[in-house]
Design an enzyme around this catalytic site. Structure first.
Site, PDB file in Angstrom:
ATOM      1  N   LYS A 180       7.220   7.691   8.198  1.00 52.49           N
ATOM      2  CA  LYS A 180       6.990   6.319   8.638  1.00 52.49           C
ATOM      3  C   LYS A 180       8.208   5.759   9.406  1.00 52.49           C
ATOM      4  CE  LYS A 180       2.810   6.365   7.348  1.00 52.49           C
ATOM      5  NZ  LYS A 180       2.335   6.540   6.017  1.00 52.49           N
TER       6      LYS A 180
HETATM    7  C1  LIG Z   1       1.192   6.632   5.043  1.00 55.75           C
HETATM    8  C2  LIG Z   1      -0.032   5.840   4.908  1.00 55.75           C
HETATM    9  C3  LIG Z   1      -0.473   5.298   3.674  1.00 55.75           C
HETATM   10  C4  LIG Z   1       0.114   5.674   2.335  1.00 55.75           C
HETATM   11  O1  LIG Z   1       1.449   5.647   2.241  1.00 55.75           O
HETATM   12  P1  LIG Z   1       2.228   6.697   1.271  1.00 55.75           P
HETATM   13  O2  LIG Z   1       3.592   6.107   1.196  1.00 55.75           O
HETATM   14  O3  LIG Z   1       2.200   8.020   1.978  1.00 55.75           O
HETATM   15  O4  LIG Z   1       1.529   6.718  -0.038  1.00 55.75           O
HETATM   16  C5  LIG Z   1      -1.562   4.464   3.672  1.00 55.75           C
HETATM   17  N1  LIG Z   1      -2.225   4.169   4.802  1.00 55.75           N
HETATM   18  C6  LIG Z   1      -1.866   4.677   6.003  1.00 55.75           C
HETATM   19  C7  LIG Z   1      -2.633   4.277   7.207  1.00 55.75           C
HETATM   20  C8  LIG Z   1      -0.771   5.541   6.093  1.00 55.75           C
HETATM   21  O5  LIG Z   1      -0.436   6.065   7.281  1.00 55.75           O
END
Ligand SMILES: *Cc1c(COP(=O)(O)O)cnc(C)c1O
Length: 372
Positions: A180
């Site tokens: 992210k």
């Molecule tokens: C990464 C992501 C999540 C979940 O996040 P995590 O930290 O990996 O649990 C939820 N929704 C979207 C659209 C994502 O890209």
């Protein structure tokens, strides 16, 4: 091989983790609260509750607003499986909605058609970091008492009409997983202005233990605590928060570089036949990933790119066709299906060199020139 995504980590992160080791307090503690305060100022929101993943952020937010068995939550099928699993963890049922083909963000008119007496929440996903139309969403949700819980996993640092994403809906949920915009190693956060729900989330993230009671009895009976809510073990650790604090210091340059690459890609790809570039609000978007639409031969392009050393992916395989989810919401979603055939994710990350970017551009061009 140039990967689709890669975190940018330095010695700063490593040293910050080392400092946490020296304090001897690895779990939930002052480093987590420091990280929360930094986010609070940056996002302009009253409450930030740091948790261990983006998935648990969505689950705990829905749970704190009372969403449970018998309720329906409207969500785009075109999202990471995490969003759907978080809904199902509450006992509620996902109702899949359509997206706009020019942004891959939710289609608000389609959402409106899917609202029933059971609808308790809508989860818009700010795709690739570009904000959904929050004014339109709030206009259909607020009169009916439906909560808007944003899946802002892609959108840390993005804005909507000049305001940072994080305080627009009833709650926003961020992810700080390794790919992210900024990472904590693993991590997440719920952000919201409602103080009462925020306190509930603070208790729920650490097993429903009431901190107030804890504080009240601290002087005489330090061992006393009360469990006042159903809760989970979802809190962030000091180790992860220390990484996040160092990552946050670099956010402006992360966003700037990824925007620069996105604009370069868009400019060059716009001229190629058979390709659709997504419409992009550059000024307000902290670009998370780069997605192109290929009208014909997406799989062929992916195979070709592989021979050139360029990684690619598909974000996402829709959830309404996933074996475990399809029974919950069996409606046909023709636009989502079409997009699933067309979308390709190309490499986009801070540490990409100019020659990496050139290789991606030239390889895609070579594929289409050979075709025509
Ligand atoms: C990464 C992501 C999540 C979940 O996040 P995590 O930290 O990996 O649990 C939820 N929704 C979207 C659209 C994502 O890209």
């Amino acid at each position: 091989m140039i990967p689709v995504s890669k975190p940018s980590m330095g010695n700063e992160e490593l040293e910050a983790v080392g400092k946490v080791f020296q304090t001897g307090w690895l779990g939930l503690g002052s480093t987590v609260f420091d990280f929360e305060n930094i986010l609070k100022d940056y996002l302009g929101v009253k409450n930030v509750i740091a948790v261990n993943t983006g998935t648990s952020a969505i689950h705990i937010a829905l749970d704190a607003f009372g969403i449970s068995a018998g309720d329906e939550v409207i969500v785009p099928s075109m999202t990471f499986a995490a969003t759907i699993q978080a809904i199902l963890a509450t006992g509620a049922v996902p109702v899949f909605c359509e997206i706009n083909s020019d942004t891959l963000n939710v289609d608000v008119a389609d959402i409106e058609k899917r609202i029933t007496a059971k609808t308790k929440a809508i989860i818009p996903v700010h795709y690739c970091g570009q904000a959904c139309d929050m004014d339109e969403l709030l206009a259909i949700a607020r009169p009916k008492g439906i909560k808007i819980i944003e899946d802002a996993a892609h959108a840390f640092g993005s804005s909507y009409k000049g305001k940072k994403i994080g305080s627009l809906g009833d709650a926003a949920c961020f992810s700080f997983d390794p790919i992210k915009t900024i990472t904590c190693g693993e991590g997440g956060a719920v952000t919201l202005n409602d103080d009462e729900i925020a306190e509930k989330i603070r208790r729920k993230r650490i097993l429903g233990i009431d901190k107030d009671t804890w504080h009240r009895y601290r002087n005489e009976r330090t061992w006393f605590y009360q469990v006042t809510d159903i809760g989970y073990r979802y809190h962030m650790s000091n180790i992860n928060a220390a990484i996040g604090i160092e990552q946050f210091k670099k956010i402006d340059k992360f966003i700037e570089r990824k925007r620069e690459i996105t604009m370069r890609y868009d400019k060059e790809f716009r001229t190629l036949p058979g390709i659709k570039v997504l419409s992009n609000n550059y000024a307000e978007t902290a670009q998370f990933c780069y997605i192109l639409r290929v009208e014909n031969g997406r799989d062929e392009l992916m195979n070709f790119l592989k021979t050139k050393g360029v990684g690619s992916g598909v974000h996402y395989i829709p959830n309404h066709i996933q074996p475990v989810f399809k029974k919950f919401s069996p409606d046909a979603l023709p636009i989502t299906d079409k997009m699933a055939e067309q979308i390709i994710t190309l490499p986009l990350y801070y540490d990409m060199t100019d020659s990496d970017v050139e290789l991606v551009l030239n390889s895609v061009k070579e594929f289409f020139n050979a075709k025509s």
